[in-house]
Scaffold this active site. Structure first.
Site, PDB file in Angstrom:
ATOM      1  N   GLU A   1      34.315 -48.352  22.112  1.00 22.63           N
ATOM      2  CA  GLU A   1      33.507 -49.049  21.478  1.00 22.63           C
ATOM      3  C   GLU A   1      32.099 -49.688  22.103  1.00 22.63           C
ATOM      4  O   GLU A   1      30.951 -49.727  21.471  1.00 22.63           O
ATOM      5  CB  GLU A   1      34.155 -50.665  21.620  1.00 22.63           C
ATOM      6  CG  GLU A   1      33.680 -51.599  20.827  1.00 22.63           C
ATOM      7  CD  GLU A   1      34.142 -53.077  20.840  1.00 22.63           C
ATOM      8  OE1 GLU A   1      34.628 -53.328  22.171  1.00 22.63           O
ATOM      9  OE2 GLU A   1      34.340 -53.882  19.862  1.00 22.63           O
TER      10      GLU A   1
ATOM     11  N   GLU B   1      34.148 -66.371  13.982  1.00 18.73           N
ATOM     12  CA  GLU B   1      35.307 -65.778  13.005  1.00 18.73           C
ATOM     13  C   GLU B   1      35.947 -67.047  12.293  1.00 18.73           C
ATOM     14  O   GLU B   1      36.062 -66.593  11.016  1.00 18.73           O
ATOM     15  CB  GLU B   1      36.271 -65.125  13.804  1.00 18.73           C
ATOM     16  CG  GLU B   1      37.414 -64.113  13.062  1.00 18.73           C
ATOM     17  CD  GLU B   1      37.813 -63.180  13.822  1.00 18.73           C
ATOM     18  OE1 GLU B   1      37.387 -62.174  14.328  1.00 18.73           O
ATOM     19  OE2 GLU B   1      39.162 -63.487  14.102  1.00 18.73           O
TER      20      GLU B   1
ATOM     21  N   GLU C   1      26.068 -48.384  17.073  1.00 15.93           N
ATOM     22  CA  GLU C   1      25.453 -49.821  16.625  1.00 15.93           C
ATOM     23  C   GLU C   1      25.331 -51.022  17.535  1.00 15.93           C
ATOM     24  O   GLU C   1      24.809 -52.137  17.512  1.00 15.93           O
ATOM     25  CB  GLU C   1      26.158 -50.144  15.188  1.00 15.93           C
ATOM     26  CG  GLU C   1      27.855 -50.547  15.484  1.00 15.93           C
ATOM     27  CD  GLU C   1      28.574 -49.114  15.252  1.00 15.93           C
ATOM     28  OE1 GLU C   1      27.992 -48.188  15.240  1.00 15.93           O
ATOM     29  OE2 GLU C   1      29.949 -49.492  15.010  1.00 15.93           O
TER      30      GLU C   1
ATOM     31  N   CYS D   1      46.706 -57.330  24.159  1.00 16.64           N
ATOM     32  CA  CYS D   1      45.736 -56.811  25.299  1.00 16.64           C
ATOM     33  C   CYS D   1      46.470 -56.754  26.553  1.00 16.64           C
ATOM     34  O   CYS D   1      46.128 -55.789  27.441  1.00 16.64           O
ATOM     35  CB  CYS D   1      44.299 -57.447  25.511  1.00 16.64           C
ATOM     36  SG  CYS D   1      43.512 -57.607  24.012  1.00 16.64           S
TER      37      CYS D   1
ATOM     38  N   LYS E   1      37.846 -49.966  24.338  1.00 15.26           N
ATOM     39  CA  LYS E   1      36.761 -50.819  24.678  1.00 15.26           C
ATOM     40  C   LYS E   1      35.605 -49.749  25.410  1.00 15.26           C
ATOM     41  O   LYS E   1      34.299 -49.866  25.084  1.00 15.26           O
ATOM     42  CB  LYS E   1      36.892 -51.762  25.573  1.00 15.26           C
ATOM     43  CG  LYS E   1      37.779 -52.804  25.032  1.00 15.26           C
ATOM     44  CD  LYS E   1      36.808 -54.297  24.696  1.00 15.26           C
ATOM     45  CE  LYS E   1      37.409 -54.920  23.506  1.00 15.26           C
ATOM     46  NZ  LYS E   1      38.623 -55.559  23.624  1.00 15.26           N
TER      47      LYS E   1
ATOM     48  N   GLU F   1      33.453 -67.754   9.421  1.00 19.77           N
ATOM     49  CA  GLU F   1      33.466 -66.848   8.369  1.00 19.77           C
ATOM     50  C   GLU F   1      34.883 -66.873   7.421  1.00 19.77           C
ATOM     51  O   GLU F   1      34.731 -66.777   6.292  1.00 19.77           O
ATOM     52  CB  GLU F   1      33.660 -65.212   9.293  1.00 19.77           C
ATOM     53  CG  GLU F   1      33.629 -64.242   8.326  1.00 19.77           C
ATOM     54  CD  GLU F   1      33.828 -62.751   8.972  1.00 19.77           C
ATOM     55  OE1 GLU F   1      33.929 -62.815  10.191  1.00 19.77           O
ATOM     56  OE2 GLU F   1      33.883 -61.886   8.380  1.00 19.77           O
TER      57      GLU F   1
ATOM     58  N   CYS G   1      38.856 -57.825  16.698  1.00 20.31           N
ATOM     59  CA  CYS G   1      38.624 -57.829  18.215  1.00 20.31           C
ATOM     60  C   CYS G   1      39.156 -56.806  18.951  1.00 20.31           C
ATOM     61  O   CYS G   1      38.739 -56.390  19.967  1.00 20.31           O
ATOM     62  CB  CYS G   1      39.372 -59.072  19.118  1.00 20.31           C
ATOM     63  SG  CYS G   1      39.096 -60.532  18.068  1.00 20.31           S
TER      64      CYS G   1
ATOM     65  N   SER H   1      36.812 -58.738   9.548  1.00 16.29           N
ATOM     66  CA  SER H   1      35.955 -59.668  10.003  1.00 16.29           C
ATOM     67  C   SER H   1      34.680 -58.970  10.361  1.00 16.29           C
ATOM     68  O   SER H   1      34.906 -57.954  11.006  1.00 16.29           O
ATOM     69  CB  SER H   1      36.312 -60.796  10.928  1.00 16.29           C
ATOM     70  OG  SER H   1      35.396 -61.247  11.872  1.00 16.29           O
TER      71      SER H   1
END
Ligand SMILES: Cc1cc2nc3c(=O)[nH]c(=O)nc-3n(C[C@H](O)[C@H](O)[C@H](O)COP(=O)(O)O)c2cc1C
Ligand code: SF4
Ligand code: SF4
Ligand code: SF4
Ligand code: SF4
Ligand code: FES
Lengths: 596, 393, 157
Positions: free
Chosen positions: A372, A283, A377, A526, A369, A286, A310, A330
């Protein structure tokens, strides 16, 4: 300071600030008043009526949570009148309730059950209403199960989704006997704007909203000799898990947790912190790339600020609500998914294990999560990158099922290859942590010097303020980064989606001032995730946060780019950050979604 | 309690078309004078709770707030009540005058009439009146605007804090009290909510003076009251009567000769059986009704052909639907009560269960968040206790 | 633009996007459409920057903001005690017989929907009913048949 008000509760004198409730006054005296709709994170609704108490000169009982303490009040919390009323109210809730506790996921951890047990409700005076028999259970979401037959209509979930998250996926619908908690047109949670953040689960007192658990699936994998089961643990789990075993909030249990995982039978115990460090390199690179394009004027189309990616709850939120800002995200996957992709490629190859036989499990403080991991993908390894996501709570259940005495477990260390991490990764678990970790690395890459903060602690981005900002001026950069000389890097950090919304709704000229924004869907980051131990409160989250920063301070390495295993990964496998291979495995793309 | 003879009065609907004069003349006085007049008239709210109107205006005028609001409660949803509709269709100017005076007194510039959706057909006429009234205010330099806000079919929105929620675009779930509307009402600002009829009485006081108003009625129940009379009566309709008569006189006047019981104050009020007609005074401190005459002067008469079980069943059906549903005692309690009397009637539960249900209504009264849940006990206990047999057989 | 979308756009631009205008906007939609369709609620939510769930939750609180498809004329017969005592049941039966529908149903031609409602404030002239916003009192089976007949004549085909 205004004058305090003085009142008596059960004959004891107490003084509180004006505006404090009777409940808060009683808490000061350590007098417990049962509550259900009340939650420290939320506005006071006063609708369950369990907390009623007697107030002299008032012929009715008053709700302790919703009634301000007043000078001269005389409160009784445990009179016959109060007890009878309370019993009635619990009996009423039970009359409306599918109270098959022994078959309920919340059995043993349910606030309604607890109060019923305390009051010893051994009989039911009233007829069962059984209207819940008409309800169907919504188990379409990969993260959350909504079972209306267990709902006591305290509206905590609705207030959570509105006040903490600003999502309003849940609402109170209908009135009177038909009143219930509903999504838009009672659609499945998986078809509406819900981000799967799990905050409603964390705030629900009963079994009406619970995580979708994968405990049996994981036990089955562990029992299968043909499978190589690897597990990763997220940064925030180690500062929460202890609470499930009666330890004080904020107790760090990293070593015990690793031991417990081995004893449960995981073949390899690795750390999401490893990929947290990796995330910073990806990141950060990037970000620098985008900075170069935009500040140095190479490419006017490149969008700043870069927004962190994240937090999968945040990702789904922005996909639904702010499609116009999607290009700011990102492209980095979350650490969990980076880990998953590497587990069945890099790890499998290094350890010479057939990736087909690897079962990749992650322990997360998060319910989003789970969603996710199932996104179409997320199979860059050629397989499902992460097979099962368990929350901190589910891990605790497994540990209890296995009969382990958590408190006396010895401490042990993570396995090698993807088990090493730095303090920068540890702080991913707290709001502001990703920002701080990124700045530690980015600043050093650009200037060759450490960030100019005492002991690397970038305190302006820490804390529990909903939105925080920091500005760091780049001075004397290395020749390659000359164009950044004198540039002030502006950063913003938000946690809780309601705060994220505030940033997203900024007018373009203010929004575009920032270079980097970190957003975490859950309050506190988190550490306050939807999969963390229940209960949660500002105080509990503060304690977990302190533990996270203590974890950081205790690490020998505190900057992601110093992580030797990450360096090894680049040297042996990926090449350099943002390389083609890194892009294949560690980066992703986003999906436009409907607004409701 | 003091009683007096039944007297029909004609103050409310007599319209001498002098509202402009009354408005000017009242506004010529200062605020303190107006508040004092209301206080000394002992006018109490006609919307149900019977709160002293002068005090309400006074508290609101003294409460700090950048804005203040005057709201006329025309949600009239209590079964058996229809007087506010009549007032609004016949003498709405009086209501507007009182709203304007109140607004001046408390410092409000905006007035809202919360009109129940069921009365939507009143809107065109009412808007015309408001326009005419507004034009007059404009000419006289009074900065006050009135608008109508329509409800959409929810009885609970008549409860003042639910009404605010509804005005603010939310579900009509009552708020916690305190804070009270006089400090924290619409948009969180000090707000006066008055029933339509209360405002007309205020007008009467402006016109004839507090002393004249106080001559009517009895101690603690001053003035007249509009009664919505329905059920088993040959002369159903709206009547303005002086407060303080006994229920037996009332029944003599309005009954069909066979009156078995009267429901005073709508479904949230009390059922008075024949044997208690004499001792029941119609006023704010009636012996039976305890503290206040509940809700708005609905009088439903039942003759001996009626089953009190059916009456109660109908009320409970109403409450279980119209409860906002947020609080446990009311949402679940109403269902349990409704189901319970049906179970007893069908013989699935024995009569002792009625006793259990009576205890439940006590809890509802003690713990419900708002007046709806608190007052279900009124009709339930007065019907069950007085017509026990009818509940069972 | 499709009619629902332009209706919503028009209402919102006239009344405003503030939350306080949600009820008036929904009432405006119902006035034209008789009910709130899924699409209409989504459009309102979009226009007023609310979640669709909030619109739905608010609407379902109010009995007159239906979210199931309704007929052109919604008949609401008062079921409260005095109207019940004065023969509400006969009125209902007359309507059910004439329109061949039960309470809660809509005629196949989409002209009428039959519902019950709570007190309409015409207790002294019961039984009473609303047809859309018009009130009818002192009903008898004959009278109600005439009334519905006249609506049938004006119904959009
Ligand atoms: C369930 C419930 C329904 C009510 N409905 C009405 C109503 O329809 N009209 C009304 O004026 N007051 C109604 N009230 C009383 C109002 O809350 C408020 O007390 C009243 O409007 C104040 O006006 P007043 O002081 O002029 O009576 C209701 C109260 C409750 C608890
Ligand atoms: S939600 Fe609580 S009370 Fe209800 S069945 Fe589950 S454990 Fe029991
Ligand atoms: S998971 Fe999060 S977004 Fe979804 S309903 Fe719960 S609180 Fe709202
Ligand atoms: S789902 Fe849970 S939090 Fe929400 S109202 Fe029901 S019991 Fe309360
Ligand atoms: S008493 Fe009934 S109407 Fe009042 S707040 Fe409670 S549930 Fe709502
Ligand atoms: S905890 Fe106070 S009313 Fe629910």
């Amino acid at each position: 300071m205004e004058n305090k008000v003085q009142l008596t509760i059960n004959g004891q004198i107490v003084e509180v600030q004006p505006g404090k409730s009777i409940l808060e006054a009683a808490e000061k005296l350590r007098i417990h008043i049962p509550t259900l709709c009340y939650h420290k994170d939320l506005c006071v609704k006063g609708n369950c009526r369990v907390c009623v108490v007697e107030s002299k000169h008032n012929k009715r009982l008053v709700a302790a949570c919703a009634t301000p303490a007043e000078q001269g009040m005389a409160i009784v919390t445990n009179s016959l009148k109060v007890r009878n009323a309370r019993r009635h109210i619990i009996q009423l809730l039970l009359a409306e309730h599918n109270a098959d506790c022994t078959k309920c996921y919340k059995n043993g951890q349910c606030e309604l059950q607890r109060i019923a047990a305390d009051l010893k409700i051994l009989n039911q005076d009233f007829s069962e209403l059984n209207q819940w028999k008409k309800y169907t259970v919504d188990y379409y979401s990969p993260s959350i199960i909504k079972n209306d037959s267990k709902c006591i209509r305290c509206q905590r979930c609705v207030r959570t989704c509105a006040e903490l998250q600003g999502v309003n996926a849940l609402t109170v619908a209908h009135k009177g006997e038909k009143m219930k908690i509903s999504t838009f047109l009672a659609k499945p949670m998986s078809e509406v704007v819900c981000t799967n953040c799990g905050q409603c689960v964390n705030h629900c007192p009963t079994g009406a909203l619970v995580e979708r658990n994968y405990i049996e699936e994981v036990w089955a994998a562990l029992a299968d000799p043909t499978k190589h089961v690897i597990v990763q643990t997220a940064p925030a789990v180690r500062v929460g898990l202890g609470e499930e075993f009666g330890l004080e909030p904020g107790t760090r249990v990293t070593g015990k947790m690793v031991t417990a995982l081995r004893q449960l039978g995981f073949d390899t115990v690795l750390d999401t912190d490893f990929t947290a460090d990796l995330t910073i390199l990806e990141e950060g690179t990037e970000l620098l790339g985008r900075l170069k394009s935009s500040v140095a004027g190479d490419n006017a189309d490149v969008k700043l600020p870069v927004i962190s990616s994240c937090s999968p709850g945040w990702i789904k939120y922005i996909e639904h609500l702010f499609p116009n800002r999607l290009s700011h995200l990102s492209s980095c996957k979350s650490p969990q998914q980076m880990f998953g992709a590497l587990a069945k490629t890099y790890y499998a190859a290094s350890r010479k294990i057939d990736p087909k036989s690897i079962v990749s499990v992650s322990i997360m403080p998060c319910t989003a999560k789970k969603y996710e991991a199932g996104r179409p993908e997320m199979c860059s390894s050629g397989y499902r990158d992460v097979d099962y996501v368990l929350t901190t709570r589910e891990l605790a259940i497994m540990i209890k099922q296995a009969g382990l005495d958590f408190g006396v477990l010895s401490e042990s260390a993570y396995d090698k290859l993807m088990g090493q991490s730095t303090g920068a990764a540890a702080i991913f678990g707290a709001t502001g942590g990703v920002m701080e970790a990124a700045l530690r690395t980015v600043y050093e890459v650009v200037t060759g010097r450490e960030v100019p903060f005492e002991a690397l602690n970038i305190t302006p981005v820490r804390g529990m303020e909903g939105i925080r900002e920091a500005a760091i001026e780049v001075k004397n950069p290395l020749p390659e980064w000359q164009f950044l000389d004198g540039v002030t890097l502006r950063c913003a950090v938000a946690h809780g989606l309601v705060n994220a919304r505030k940033l997203m709704e900024l007018p373009a000229e203010r929004f575009n001032q920032y270079h980097f924004i970190e957003i975490m869907a859950c309050p506190g980051g988190c550490l306050g995730g939807g999969g963390q131990p229940i209960p949660t409160s500002p105080e509990i989250r503060n304690r977990r946060m302190e533990a996270i920063y203590a974890e950081d301070m205790g690490m020998p390495l505190r900057k992601s780019h110093d992580n030797p295993e990450v360096q090894l990964l680049y040297a042996n496998y990926l090449g350099s950050p943002n390389s083609k291979k890194a892009h294949e495995l560690l980066h992703t793309h986003y999906t436009l979604r409907e607004r409701f | 309690m003091e009683q007096q003879l039944l007297k029909r009065i004609d103050l409310i609907f007599n319209d001498e078309n002098d509202w402009q004069e009354i408005l000017d003349q009242t506004l010529a006085h200062d605020n303190t004078y107006i508040i004092n007049a209301l206080v000394s008239s002992e006018l109490k709210g006609r919307g149900g709770a019977g709160f002293p109107t002068g005090l309400k205006w006074k508290l609101t005028s003294e409460a700090p707030g950048i804005e203040k609001y005057m709201i006329c409660n025309a949600d009239e949803g209590e079964p058996g009540t229809f007087k506010d509709r009549e007032i609004l269709s016949r003498v709405s100017f009086k209501v507007l005058v009182a709203m304007a005076v109140c607004a001046r007194v408390i410092g409000a510039k905006e007035g809202i009439i919360y009109l129940r959706g069921e009365y939507k057909y009143l809107v065109p006429q009412l808007n015309k009146t408001i326009a005419e009234f507004g034009a007059y205010c404009g000419r006289t330099g009074l900065d006050f605007n009135v608008r109508i806000f329509l409800g959409s079919g929810a009885y609970i929105c008549g409860e003042e804090t639910a009404l605010f929620e509804s005005l603010e675009g939310h579900r009509g779930e009552p708020r916690n009290k305190p804070p009270f509307p006089t400090d924290y009402g619409f948009r969180g600002m000090p707000t006066v909510v008055n029933n339509v009829e209360t405002l007309v009485h205020a007008y009467t006081i402006f016109k004839y003076g507090a002393a004249r108003f106080k001559e009517l009625g009895v101690a603690s129940s001053r003035g007249t009251k509009l009664f919505s009379v329905s059920g088993d009566t040959p002369i159903a309709g709206i009547y303005e009567l002086e407060l303080g008569m006994s229920l037996s006189q009332f029944v003599e006047e309005f009954g069909d000769g066979d009156t078995k019981a009267v429901q005073v104050g709508g479904a949230s009020g009390f059922l008075v059986p024949r044997k208690k007609f004499d001792e029941t005074t119609i006023g704010f401190q009636g012996r039976l009704t305890g503290v206040s005459l509940p809700t708005g002067g609905s009088m439903m008469l039942f003759n001996s052909s009626r089953s009190m079980y059916n009456v109660l069943n109908n009320y409970l059906d109403f409450f279980r639907e119209e409860s906002c549903g947020q609080c446990t005692p009311c949402r679940v309690g109403c269902q349990i009560l409704h189901k319970g009397i049906e179970e007893v009637k069908r013989g699935e539960r024995n009569a002792k269960y009625l006793q259990t249900l009576l205890l439940l209504t006590e809890t509802m009264q003690l713990t419900a968040k708002c007046g709806l849940g608190q007052s279900v006990a009124n009709s339930f206990s007065s019907i069950v206790e007085n017509f026990w047999e009818e509940m069972i057989y | 633009m499709d009619p629902v979308k332009s209706l919503v756009t028009d209402l919102v631009s006239r009344l405003g996007t503030h939350r306080e205008n949600l009820l008036p906007v929904l009432q405006g939609v119902v006035e034209q459409q008789q009910y709130l369709s899924e699409y209409a609620m989504i459009k309102v939510a979009e226009a007023m920057n609310l979640s669709a769930a909030e619109v739905y939750g608010t609407a379902t609180f109010y009995s007159f903001l239906e979210n199931k498809k309704m007929g052109q004329y919604i008949i609401r017969v008062c079921k409260t005690i005095t109207c019940s005592m004065k023969g509400k049941q006969q009125i209902l039966s007359a309507i059910e017989e004439m329109l061949k529908i039960q309470i809660g149903e809509t005629t196949p031609d989409g002209v009428f929907t039959l519902l019950q409602t709570n007190c309409l404030g015409w207790c002294h002239k019961g039984p009473a009913m609303l047809v859309n916003d018009e009130v009818y009192s002192d009903l008898t089976p004959e009278k109600v048949r005439d009334i519905l007949q006249s609506y049938l004549k004006t119904a959009k085909s």
